[in-house]
Design a protein around this motif. Structure first.
Motif, PDB file in Angstrom:
ATOM      1  N   GLN A  14     -56.901  58.874  44.800  1.00 15.21           N
ATOM      2  CA  GLN A  14     -55.921  59.466  44.146  1.00 15.21           C
ATOM      3  C   GLN A  14     -56.228  59.598  42.890  1.00 15.21           C
ATOM      4  OE1 GLN A  14     -52.569  56.554  44.489  1.00 15.21           O
ATOM      5  NE2 GLN A  14     -51.886  57.378  46.655  1.00 15.21           N
ATOM      6  N   LEU A  15     -57.414  60.391  42.381  1.00 15.16           N
ATOM      7  CA  LEU A  15     -57.737  60.523  41.209  1.00 15.16           C
ATOM      8  C   LEU A  15     -57.619  62.107  40.616  1.00 15.16           C
ATOM      9  CD1 LEU A  15     -61.485  59.200  42.233  1.00 15.16           C
ATOM     10  CD2 LEU A  15     -59.160  58.079  41.313  1.00 15.16           C
ATOM     11  N   ALA A  19     -51.169  63.946  39.606  1.00 15.33           N
ATOM     12  CA  ALA A  19     -50.670  63.356  40.947  1.00 15.33           C
ATOM     13  C   ALA A  19     -49.103  63.106  40.602  1.00 15.33           C
ATOM     14  CB  ALA A  19     -51.221  62.174  41.431  1.00 15.33           C
ATOM     15  N   SER A  20     -48.320  63.062  41.562  1.00 12.00           N
ATOM     16  CA  SER A  20     -46.870  62.583  41.564  1.00 12.00           C
ATOM     17  C   SER A  20     -46.388  61.468  41.028  1.00 12.00           C
ATOM     18  CB  SER A  20     -46.367  63.020  43.061  1.00 12.00           C
ATOM     19  OG  SER A  20     -46.702  62.122  44.008  1.00 12.00           O
ATOM     20  N   GLY A  21     -47.342  60.523  41.166  1.00  9.39           N
ATOM     21  CA  GLY A  21     -47.019  59.105  40.624  1.00  9.39           C
ATOM     22  C   GLY A  21     -47.072  59.319  39.104  1.00  9.39           C
ATOM     23  N   PRO A 107     -49.994  56.590  50.001  1.00 10.89           N
ATOM     24  CA  PRO A 107     -51.460  56.418  50.013  1.00 10.89           C
ATOM     25  C   PRO A 107     -51.877  56.942  51.463  1.00 10.89           C
ATOM     26  CG  PRO A 107     -50.002  54.458  50.498  1.00 10.89           C
ATOM     27  CD  PRO A 107     -49.024  55.454  50.061  1.00 10.89           C
ATOM     28  N   GLY A 108     -53.057  57.045  51.589  1.00 12.64           N
ATOM     29  CA  GLY A 108     -53.638  57.399  52.820  1.00 12.64           C
ATOM     30  C   GLY A 108     -53.901  56.504  53.741  1.00 12.64           C
ATOM     31  N   ASP A 132     -47.124  62.936  48.339  1.00  9.10           N
ATOM     32  CA  ASP A 132     -48.653  63.571  47.901  1.00  9.10           C
ATOM     33  C   ASP A 132     -48.574  65.071  48.063  1.00  9.10           C
ATOM     34  OD1 ASP A 132     -51.104  64.029  47.504  1.00  9.10           O
ATOM     35  OD2 ASP A 132     -51.862  62.386  48.677  1.00  9.10           O
ATOM     36  N   ARG A 133     -48.558  65.558  46.606  1.00  9.75           N
ATOM     37  CA  ARG A 133     -48.605  67.086  46.626  1.00  9.75           C
ATOM     38  C   ARG A 133     -49.949  67.860  47.146  1.00  9.75           C
ATOM     39  NH1 ARG A 133     -45.063  66.194  41.858  1.00  9.75           N
ATOM     40  NH2 ARG A 133     -46.992  66.196  40.546  1.00  9.75           N
TER      41      ARG A 133
END
Length: 521
Positions: A14-15, A19-21, A107-108, A132-133
């Protein structure tokens, strides 16, 4: 220390600073959290290239996070007191940091999601999981698509996405695809001629910097017994490097990508492929910008439509489709075994110690670079495991371990469904099986191999060809009910009882390890 409002969990895939986070992130009361944990390299026997890529990319992203002014709590793999697993490390840090809530981009990996949920519940903390966009289609949207149909097929999903996002379409008012057709397979998938691939533009490669060199040394020391090599490690590990990789592909290799997307050539792992899947799956690239770059190349006349459509289909079609399958079918999907396959994966999958030329080349390349193209995965390593009858879970764990782009949401459906047909037809409408003649058509491997792809029995028979006929015989009753397999199954009736027995005996010798493993030197 000021009270911590939100602890934003950032996983190794998620680098992305956008990111939406990070939505609503306030550096005065929020902090990011990242951790390198051994669990991610040992729950499957992760190869050195895969582990090194994740760790190097994470460490570079940590630098970018701090440069952006966002507080970060980062635990290195070799840090004193590292607790070894994501759940344990997160729990310990929650006790120390005392956040009011946890925030993360979805997460994936199903296992990771459950771990984070359990930690949040155990600590009585709210957990805000955000969309996750990096995908064109949300899981909810895929579920709605699936519920509207009696059976799932990627082609229909892909066309729907093309229309919805206006990608390679004639106009926003018309539902007609550019070029008058949705699929250009007939124009693609050629093999190289006898002269080979010629002067292929090189892939974008990056000399390891100090951060990456430290990671390579750590991985070689900490995971010395894991498979793979790091001598030639050159994957993109930063956003800037990923963008350079995208540009190099679009400008230099995309024009011939479609024509040779299924071709193989001994000793040449890269060919005209994009090599972008790892950067995409780490979120160093966004799928939208990759698709937009390919479409722009077509609109500007820099790449032909068949190549561009074929490439976009891999991202907008298959990549989105397998994610939808994963999140709507898990966790039961991981246990699927529709063909009742229970053989062990040959041990030489971890060493490339086989005398089959095509498999030796694909496995050597995989273990050296952590990479193989989709045909090597589907129609060489995957095909052999399918027809041998390997337990699907073992095949899945091998793919998850060895490839640098392997994140479970994309790897599992491609392996369990597409490659091994273990889901009984959820992912694909038939098992992808072929004799050694397919490999002979798409590569020159057979010229340098001791086995003859035209022979199904006898000492010189290609194991792929033997196992093809053995597969048809073992599954004849069920395959005969599949309209797409009916002609292949009917060919079994052409074999005499003696010929069938010869195939069965040769297949038994293959399963016993008497055929296929390289002779000790």
């Amino acid at each position: 220390m000021a009270e911590l409002r939100s602890l934003v969990i950032v996983l190794g895939d998620q680098l992305d600073l956008d990111a939406s986070g990070f939505d609503g992130f306030d550096a005065t009361q929020d902090a990011a959290w990242m951790a390198e944990v051994a669990e991610e390299s040992v729950h499957v026997w992760s190869s050195k290239p895969r582990t090194a890529l994740f760790l190097a990319a994470m460490r570079h992203f940590a630098v970018a996070l701090e440069a952006s002014g966002r507080p970060l709590h980062y635990t290195r793999l070799d840090a004193p007191g590292n607790r070894g697993s994501l759940a344990a490390q997160l729990s310990g840090d929650i006790a120390r940091l005392k956040p009011q809530r946890l925030v993360m981009t979805a997460p994936g990996d199903w296992r990771v999601l459950q771990d984070v949920k359990d930690v949040a519940q155990a600590n009585a903390l709210p957990l805000d999981i955000r969309e996750d966009r990096h995908f064109f289609c949300t899981v909810r949207e895929f579920l709605a698509h699936a519920k509207a149909r009696k059976s799932l097929r990627m082609e229909y999903f892909y066309r729907e996405q093309r229309k919805r996002h206006q990608i390679l379409m004639e106009s926003a008012q018309a539902d007609e695809p550019v070029g008058g057709q949705w699929n250009f397979d007939a124009d693609n998938r050629e093999a190289f001629d006898a002269a080979g691939p010629g002067d292929v533009p090189p892939r974008a490669a990056f000399e390891p910097d100090a951060i990456t060199r430290d990671v390579i040394a750590l991985v070689n020391s900490r995971f010395a017994d894991h498979p793979g090599l790091l001598d030639g490690f050159a994957w993109p590990v930063t956003r800037d490097q990923a963008l350079q990789s995208l540009h190099a592909f679009i400008e230099k290799r995309l024009p011939l990508f479609g024509r040779y997307q299924d071709a193989m050539w001994p000793g040449d792992p890269w060919l005209y492929h994009s090599h972008l899947s790892a950067a995409l799956n780490l979120k160093l690239l966004n799928a939208r910008e990759v698709v937009a770059a390919a479409q722009a190349a077509y609109r500007a006349g820099r790449a032909p439509l068949p190549s561009v459509e074929g490439f976009i289909r891999q991202i907008l079609g298959w990549r989105e489709y397998v994610r939808g399958i994963y999140w709507t079918q898990m966790p039961a999907y991981a246990r699927r075994n529709a063909l009742d396959a229970h053989e062990d994966l040959p041990p030489w999958y971890w060493t490339a110690g086989t005398d089959m030329a095509c498999l030796r080349d694909a496995l050597t390349q995989t273990l050296t670079h952590g990479y193989a193209n989709h045909i090597q995965r589907l129609m060489v390593t995957g095909l052999y495991a399918l027809m041998l009858g390997v337990e699907p879970r073992q095949v899945h764990e091998w793919y998850l371990a060895v490839y640098v782009d392997a994140v479970e949401w994309v790897e599992l459906p491609n392996t369990i469904g597409m490659s091994q047909y273990a889901d009984g037809g959820v992912m694909g409408s038939k098992p992808y099986i072929a004799t050694g003649k397919y490999i002979q058509r798409m590569s020159p491997h057979c010229k340098g191999c001791r086995y003859d792809p035209a022979q199904r029995s006898g000492d010189s028979a290609c194991p792929f060809t033997t196992l093809y006929w053995d597969f048809l015989m073992r599954h004849e009753a069920s395959l005969a009910k599949n309209p797409r397999m009916a002609l292949q199954v009917k060919n079994v009736a052409r074999l005499s009882d003696v010929q069938k027995q010869e195939v069965l005996e040769r297949a038994a010798a293959i399963r016993q390890g008497k055929v296929g493993a390289a002779s000790p030197r």
